[in-house]
Write an enzyme that holds these catalytic residues in place. Structure first.
Site, short mmCIF file in Angstrom:
data_model
loop_
_atom_site.label_atom_id
_atom_site.label_comp_id
_atom_site.label_asym_id
_atom_site.label_seq_id
_atom_site.Cartn_x
_atom_site.Cartn_y
_atom_site.Cartn_z
N PHE A 85 0.49 4.49 7.94
CA PHE A 85 1.27 4.12 6.62
C PHE A 85 0.77 4.40 4.91
O PHE A 85 1.12 3.37 4.64
CB PHE A 85 1.71 2.93 7.22
CG PHE A 85 2.77 3.15 8.28
CD1 PHE A 85 3.87 3.75 7.96
CD2 PHE A 85 2.75 2.12 9.73
CE1 PHE A 85 5.15 3.77 8.93
CE2 PHE A 85 3.68 2.25 10.17
CZ PHE A 85 4.49 2.75 10.35
N THR A 86 0.13 5.92 4.92
CA THR A 86 -0.49 5.28 3.83
C THR A 86 0.40 5.79 2.55
O THR A 86 1.00 7.12 2.77
CB THR A 86 -1.50 5.83 2.94
OG1 THR A 86 -2.73 5.70 4.72
CG2 THR A 86 -2.64 5.93 2.29
N ARG A 87 1.09 5.09 2.63
CA ARG A 87 2.45 5.60 0.87
C ARG A 87 2.19 4.70 -0.53
O ARG A 87 2.65 3.08 0.07
CB ARG A 87 3.51 5.20 1.55
CG ARG A 87 3.72 6.01 3.02
CD ARG A 87 5.08 5.80 3.43
NE ARG A 87 5.04 6.35 4.83
CZ ARG A 87 6.23 6.48 6.05
NH1 ARG A 87 7.24 5.88 4.99
NH2 ARG A 87 6.32 6.65 7.05
N GLY A 88 2.33 5.27 -1.67
CA GLY A 88 2.10 4.44 -2.18
C GLY A 88 0.50 4.46 -3.01
O GLY A 88 -0.80 4.35 -2.74
N ASP A 89 1.05 2.22 -2.95
CA ASP A 89 -0.24 1.49 -2.54
C ASP A 89 -0.74 0.89 -1.82
O ASP A 89 -1.55 -0.11 -1.89
CB ASP A 89 -0.27 0.94 -4.18
CG ASP A 89 0.70 -0.29 -3.64
OD1 ASP A 89 1.67 0.32 -3.69
OD2 ASP A 89 0.85 -1.10 -5.54
N ARG A 90 0.32 1.05 -0.66
CA ARG A 90 0.21 0.56 0.78
C ARG A 90 -0.35 1.43 1.72
O ARG A 90 -0.14 2.44 1.72
CB ARG A 90 1.35 0.52 0.93
CG ARG A 90 1.78 -0.73 0.56
CD ARG A 90 3.73 -0.55 1.05
NE ARG A 90 4.52 0.41 0.93
CZ ARG A 90 4.64 1.26 2.47
NH1 ARG A 90 4.87 0.19 3.55
NH2 ARG A 90 5.87 1.38 2.13
N CYS B 287 6.20 18.71 20.54
CA CYS B 287 6.37 17.34 21.18
C CYS B 287 4.69 17.88 21.65
O CYS B 287 4.22 17.07 22.04
CB CYS B 287 7.32 18.00 21.65
SG CYS B 287 8.54 17.57 21.29
#
Length: 270
Positions: free
Chosen positions: A245-250, A107
């Site tokens: 939210f950098t995930r895969g190609d997003r 926290c």
């Protein structure tokens, strides 16, 4: 603690109708107490690795030091769980502006304490870093692949100092703030410039995280997780590019998108 064996903790795993007992690797939680010029400063719950980096980065984040060479001596005793730090210009307890604290692994600290030192050490960032969308995606993939502790336990956060060409080094910890402090401490110890560098991060970008990035002089933070509204407002004011939210190609670009050079011109937000 008889269940904790070298192979891991004896764990019952259930998947559908299948049940089995197997040894499970579990991440280590370690309390480290910082003794600053003979006075108790803070106890940090952390992962027991790169503790000198963590100590230096934490002191810099708190505004106690600006450079590693302000430290006269630093000794970490793994057996007792104490880090003993002496400065060339010693500080007195009243200069800490707080009583000794216990800092949890998840926290962070309260906003009240952060705002006391932020005005001194947070700074507007003027980084001229340029990066492509494909490079952001590659860097996040490299971070996730490099964290062996996460792959074994799923119980740590990771942070890396990087250029657009690749990761320079990675630090992991049960606390996301600790992982960043380890990166900061390593920068200070190695006298690594923040020029044209970015931080690749696995955790949520809160206002506290954003302020650490500012104090490091980093112009871009790339995370696979969410952001908070206060973090985005601070980033906008301090000149920092926030990508979440950098995930895969997003990926989501929230602030100062000019550093991502292959965006369509109509999508530039500044």
């Amino acid at each position: 603690m008889d269940k904790l064996e070298k192979a891991g903790w004896k764990t019952i795993k259930i998947k559908g109708l299948h049940q089995e007992s197997v040894p499970e690797a579990i991440t280590t939680e370690f309390p480290l107490t910082l003794m600053l010029d003979g006075h108790e400063f803070a106890t940090i719950v952390c992962s027991p690795s790169e503790l000198e980096d963590l100590t230096i980065g934490f002191l810099a984040s708190e505004g106690i030091i600006r450079k590693a060479d302000e430290i006269k001596e630093l000794q970490v005793d793994m057996y007792t769980g104490f880090a003993h730090i002496s400065l060339h210009q010693p500080v007195q307890p009243q200069q800490f502006d707080h009583s000794s604290r216990f800092i949890g692994s998840c926290c962070g600290k309260s906003r009240q304490f952060y705002f006391k030192s932020d005005a001194r050490v947070a700074k507007t960032v003027t980084s001229k870093l340029e990066i492509k969308v494909s490079e952001c995606i590659m860097l996040m993939e490299d971070l996730l692949d490099s964290s062996l502790e996460f792959q074994k336990t799923g119980g740590v956060h990771s942070a890396a100092l990087a250029t657009s060409d690749g990761l320079l080094y990675t630090r992991s910890d049960i606390g996301r703030h600790n992982a960043l402090d380890k990166v900061f401490g390593s920068m200070l110890r190695g006298r690594i410039s923040a020029k044209e560098k970015l931080v690749v991060f696995s955790g949520r970008i809160s206002s506290e995280v954003l302020l650490k990035i500012s104090k490091m002089g980093i112009g871009l933070i790339l995370s696979k997780s969410a952001v908070t509204d206060l973090a985005v407002q601070l980033a906008n004011d301090l000149g920092i590019t926030v990508i979440g939210f950098t995930r895969g190609d997003r990926m989501n670009i929230y602030t100062h998108s000019h550093r991502v050079v292959d965006l369509h011109p109509d999508l530039q937000t500044d």
